[in-house]
Design a protein around this motif. Sequence first.
Motif, PDB file in Angstrom:
ATOM      1  N   VAL A   1       1.017  -0.980   0.424  1.00 49.90           N
ATOM      2  CA  VAL A   1       0.042  -0.263   0.100  1.00 49.90           C
ATOM      3  C   VAL A   1       1.054   1.140  -0.360  1.00 49.90           C
ATOM      4  N   SER A   2       2.306   1.859   1.461  1.00 47.67           N
ATOM      5  CA  SER A   2       2.855   2.450   0.881  1.00 47.67           C
ATOM      6  C   SER A   2       4.038   2.582  -0.414  1.00 47.67           C
ATOM      7  N   ARG A   3       4.181   1.840  -1.164  1.00 44.23           N
ATOM      8  CA  ARG A   3       4.052   2.366  -1.972  1.00 44.23           C
ATOM      9  C   ARG A   3       3.329   2.484  -3.432  1.00 44.23           C
ATOM     10  N   LYS A   4       2.513   2.208  -3.730  1.00 47.75           N
ATOM     11  CA  LYS A   4       1.433   2.245  -4.735  1.00 47.75           C
ATOM     12  C   LYS A   4       1.133   3.427  -4.014  1.00 47.75           C
ATOM     13  N   LEU A   5       1.065   4.261  -3.168  1.00 48.12           N
ATOM     14  CA  LEU A   5       0.339   5.576  -2.062  1.00 48.12           C
ATOM     15  C   LEU A   5       1.899   6.556  -2.221  1.00 48.12           C
ATOM     16  N   GLY A   6       3.274   6.318  -2.351  1.00 49.90           N
ATOM     17  CA  GLY A   6       4.111   6.418  -2.404  1.00 49.90           C
ATOM     18  C   GLY A   6       4.149   7.479  -0.290  1.00 49.90           C
ATOM     19  N   SER A   7       4.083   6.944   0.331  1.00 51.90           N
ATOM     20  CA  SER A   7       3.861   7.091   1.710  1.00 51.90           C
ATOM     21  C   SER A   7       4.672   6.998   1.927  1.00 51.90           C
ATOM     22  N   VAL A   8       5.219   7.465   3.032  1.00 50.19           N
ATOM     23  CA  VAL A   8       6.896   7.707   3.711  1.00 50.19           C
ATOM     24  C   VAL A   8       6.424   7.203   5.239  1.00 50.19           C
TER      25      VAL A   8
ATOM     26  N   SER B   1      -4.714   8.757   3.520  1.00 48.50           N
ATOM     27  CA  SER B   1      -4.800   8.416   2.003  1.00 48.50           C
ATOM     28  C   SER B   1      -6.311   7.563   2.230  1.00 48.50           C
ATOM     29  N   ARG B   2      -6.250   5.610   3.591  1.00 52.58           N
ATOM     30  CA  ARG B   2      -7.033   5.467   3.668  1.00 52.58           C
ATOM     31  C   ARG B   2      -9.016   5.768   3.616  1.00 52.58           C
TER      32      ARG B   2
ATOM     33  N   GLY C   1      -8.541  -0.415   8.428  1.00 55.75           N
ATOM     34  CA  GLY C   1      -7.971  -0.040   7.490  1.00 55.75           C
ATOM     35  C   GLY C   1      -7.500  -0.646   6.056  1.00 55.75           C
ATOM     36  N   LEU C   2      -6.922  -1.105   6.519  1.00 59.09           N
ATOM     37  CA  LEU C   2      -5.965  -2.742   5.715  1.00 59.09           C
ATOM     38  C   LEU C   2      -7.040  -3.320   6.220  1.00 59.09           C
ATOM     39  N   PHE C   3      -7.835  -3.408   6.685  1.00 60.94           N
ATOM     40  CA  PHE C   3      -8.691  -5.234   5.951  1.00 60.94           C
ATOM     41  C   PHE C   3      -9.918  -4.968   5.920  1.00 60.94           C
ATOM     42  N   TRP C   4     -11.256  -4.117   6.299  1.00 56.44           N
ATOM     43  CA  TRP C   4     -11.855  -3.959   6.676  1.00 56.44           C
ATOM     44  C   TRP C   4     -12.346  -2.694   5.507  1.00 56.44           C
ATOM     45  N   LYS C   5     -13.126  -3.488   4.375  1.00 58.90           N
ATOM     46  CA  LYS C   5     -13.158  -2.431   3.299  1.00 58.90           C
ATOM     47  C   LYS C   5     -14.382  -1.269   4.447  1.00 58.90           C
ATOM     48  N   ARG C   6     -15.518  -1.647   4.825  1.00 56.96           N
ATOM     49  CA  ARG C   6     -16.519  -0.854   4.986  1.00 56.96           C
ATOM     50  C   ARG C   6     -16.338   0.363   6.325  1.00 56.96           C
ATOM     51  N   ALA C   7     -14.880  -0.181   6.539  1.00 61.14           N
ATOM     52  CA  ALA C   7     -14.167   1.147   7.843  1.00 61.14           C
ATOM     53  C   ALA C   7     -14.002   3.076   7.634  1.00 61.14           C
ATOM     54  N   THR C   8     -14.893   3.087   8.210  1.00 61.74           N
ATOM     55  CA  THR C   8     -15.068   4.669   7.563  1.00 61.74           C
ATOM     56  C   THR C   8     -13.551   4.836   8.663  1.00 61.74           C
ATOM     57  N   LYS C   9     -14.108   6.412   7.673  1.00 59.48           N
ATOM     58  CA  LYS C   9     -13.130   8.249   8.572  1.00 59.48           C
ATOM     59  C   LYS C   9     -13.998   8.212  10.105  1.00 59.48           C
ATOM     60  N   THR C  10     -14.965   8.363  10.788  1.00 59.40           N
ATOM     61  CA  THR C  10     -15.564   8.830  11.257  1.00 59.40           C
ATOM     62  C   THR C  10     -15.459   7.199  13.164  1.00 59.40           C
ATOM     63  N   GLY C  11     -15.427   5.975  11.748  1.00 59.34           N
ATOM     64  CA  GLY C  11     -15.417   5.140  12.842  1.00 59.34           C
ATOM     65  C   GLY C  11     -13.619   5.336  13.846  1.00 59.34           C
TER      66      GLY C  11
ATOM     67  N   LYS D   1      -9.771   7.917  -4.969  1.00 59.37           N
ATOM     68  CA  LYS D   1      -9.105   6.577  -5.853  1.00 59.37           C
ATOM     69  C   LYS D   1      -7.916   5.790  -5.201  1.00 59.37           C
ATOM     70  N   GLU D   2      -8.163   6.373  -4.073  1.00 62.76           N
ATOM     71  CA  GLU D   2      -6.867   6.099  -3.172  1.00 62.76           C
ATOM     72  C   GLU D   2      -7.720   4.469  -2.547  1.00 62.76           C
ATOM     73  N   MET D   3      -8.615   4.177  -2.206  1.00 65.58           N
ATOM     74  CA  MET D   3      -8.960   2.974  -2.155  1.00 65.58           C
ATOM     75  C   MET D   3      -8.877   2.075  -2.965  1.00 65.58           C
ATOM     76  N   GLU D   4      -8.519   2.333  -4.119  1.00 61.58           N
ATOM     77  CA  GLU D   4      -8.009   1.566  -5.066  1.00 61.58           C
ATOM     78  C   GLU D   4      -6.176   0.649  -4.351  1.00 61.58           C
ATOM     79  N   ALA D   5      -5.893   1.582  -4.096  1.00 63.10           N
ATOM     80  CA  ALA D   5      -4.376   0.496  -3.187  1.00 63.10           C
ATOM     81  C   ALA D   5      -4.582  -0.582  -1.771  1.00 63.10           C
TER      82      ALA D   5
END
Length: 502
Positions: free
Chosen positions: A112-119, A127-128, A431-441, A493-497
């Motif tokens: 994920v970090s490589r796809k996003l260029g995250s440091v 991003s997530r 963030g990494l394993f549950w697609k339904r997770a939201t920023k509010t949660g 669009k970052e969700m694809e990563a």
Amino acid sequence: MSKLVVGLLPVALFLAIALVVAVIARKQGSIGQESKRGKSDSFVSEYFLGSRSLGAFVLAMTTIATYGSVSSFVGGPGQAWLVGWGWVYMAAVQVTTLFLLYGILGKKMALVSRKLGSVTIIDVIRSRYQSDALAALSAVIIVVFFAATMIAQFVGGAKLFEAVTGCDYLMGLAVFGITSILFTTIGGFRGVAFTDALCGIAMIVGIVVLAVGILSAGGGYANIMDAIAANRPEMLEPFSNGEMPLGLYFTQWLLVGVFTFCLPQSVVRTMSYKDTKSLHSAMIGGTIICGAMMIGVTSLGVLSAGVLPGSLAVYGGSVDNIIPSAIVESLPPWLASVAIIGPIAASISTVSSLLIASSSSIVKDLWLHHRQKTGSRPAERRVVRSSQIITFVIGVVVFVLSIAPPDVIWKINMFAFGGLETAFCWVLVGGLFWKRATKTGALLSMGAGTLAYCVSMACGFKIAGLHQITIGIVVALVFMVVGSLATRPTESKEMEAFFPKG
């Protein structure tokens, strides 16, 4: 030659070597950076992540050295001297640390970090969840809890240095405190990683030297065990005559074992390895080394009862004084000075790792992100200077706060562990394993969980006698699930990563 000089020489030599290693590693990174001058993020990636180039050995040793703080070498073994083998059985769960970290988060964080260029991990979290508020809260929590941990490392190392060499506490604080700040500021992530590897080797040497000293002074393993059986038989029992209840086992296994996979200072290392082979090799070799080191050094705390037969009051009334006393009692001055390099190395490696992570939270995750949003990205020279200044300033602030030392450093360390685990566990896992997770949660999980943990710790409130980590983790999980299910999923669009289609 005086005791002070004998004590200072090996430590000074080690610190000088560590500084040279940091400088060389940073220069190697600078050479690679020169070839990427066209990329504006080259310095940031190199300074805060080592350009994702760590091999298996350095990856394993930097993770172990970051996890194995001075409390692992001083407070933990001191508690084992007080309680007995039960504390060792509890500490055995640390064998799982690297396996869980690399196995659960290792590969996906790297991809994920490589796809996003995250440091940084905050880059990934932002991003997530598409939330600057969550990123800012993450940065504040990291800096606060990392500062508490760094204070414990400075204090523990300085106290140990004072006890063994006879020098003043402030002098000990200055000797390795200033050095660790300097080589972190100069070396960046790559320098920290390579000096961590050096520190890991020094930790192993220190354990071996101290083991030989304790066994020799105590008349051998059999003689020490016979003395313990005769004088303190409760030390041989798994529950230590009520001192190690099952609830303590359970919660300590969670605190120093199961949930350590989400500690930010460890997670960032999963973003820095160069290939999958390095990750797999680090997982196997690192697990073996970490298990041997953590179980070995805690066991020495129990065996030191054969060298230190008095009550706790005889040794200053603090378990933090046990290992320093064992070193002084069991080793000649020149060997004692070699033995203390291990715990001092543990202190330095933890400080340097937390220092660079704290700096990245401020520079990369707050300042640079704000400048990018406003369309006024600073020049690279200013980014270089600012990164090094922020790293240095944070180190100096922690150093100043360490001048008046707190008591029982292992408890401070465990408090910080629990706070970081509570804050980041479900945010990262969701963030990494549950697609339904939201920023509010995620916001509710991090905020409510951390608040519940800190308040319950401050009030001494427990449920069924369990450590407050259980309160924080459960509250964080509940708010993550409820908050996410009650709000719309994150769309970007970052969700694809994170969740590739197909």
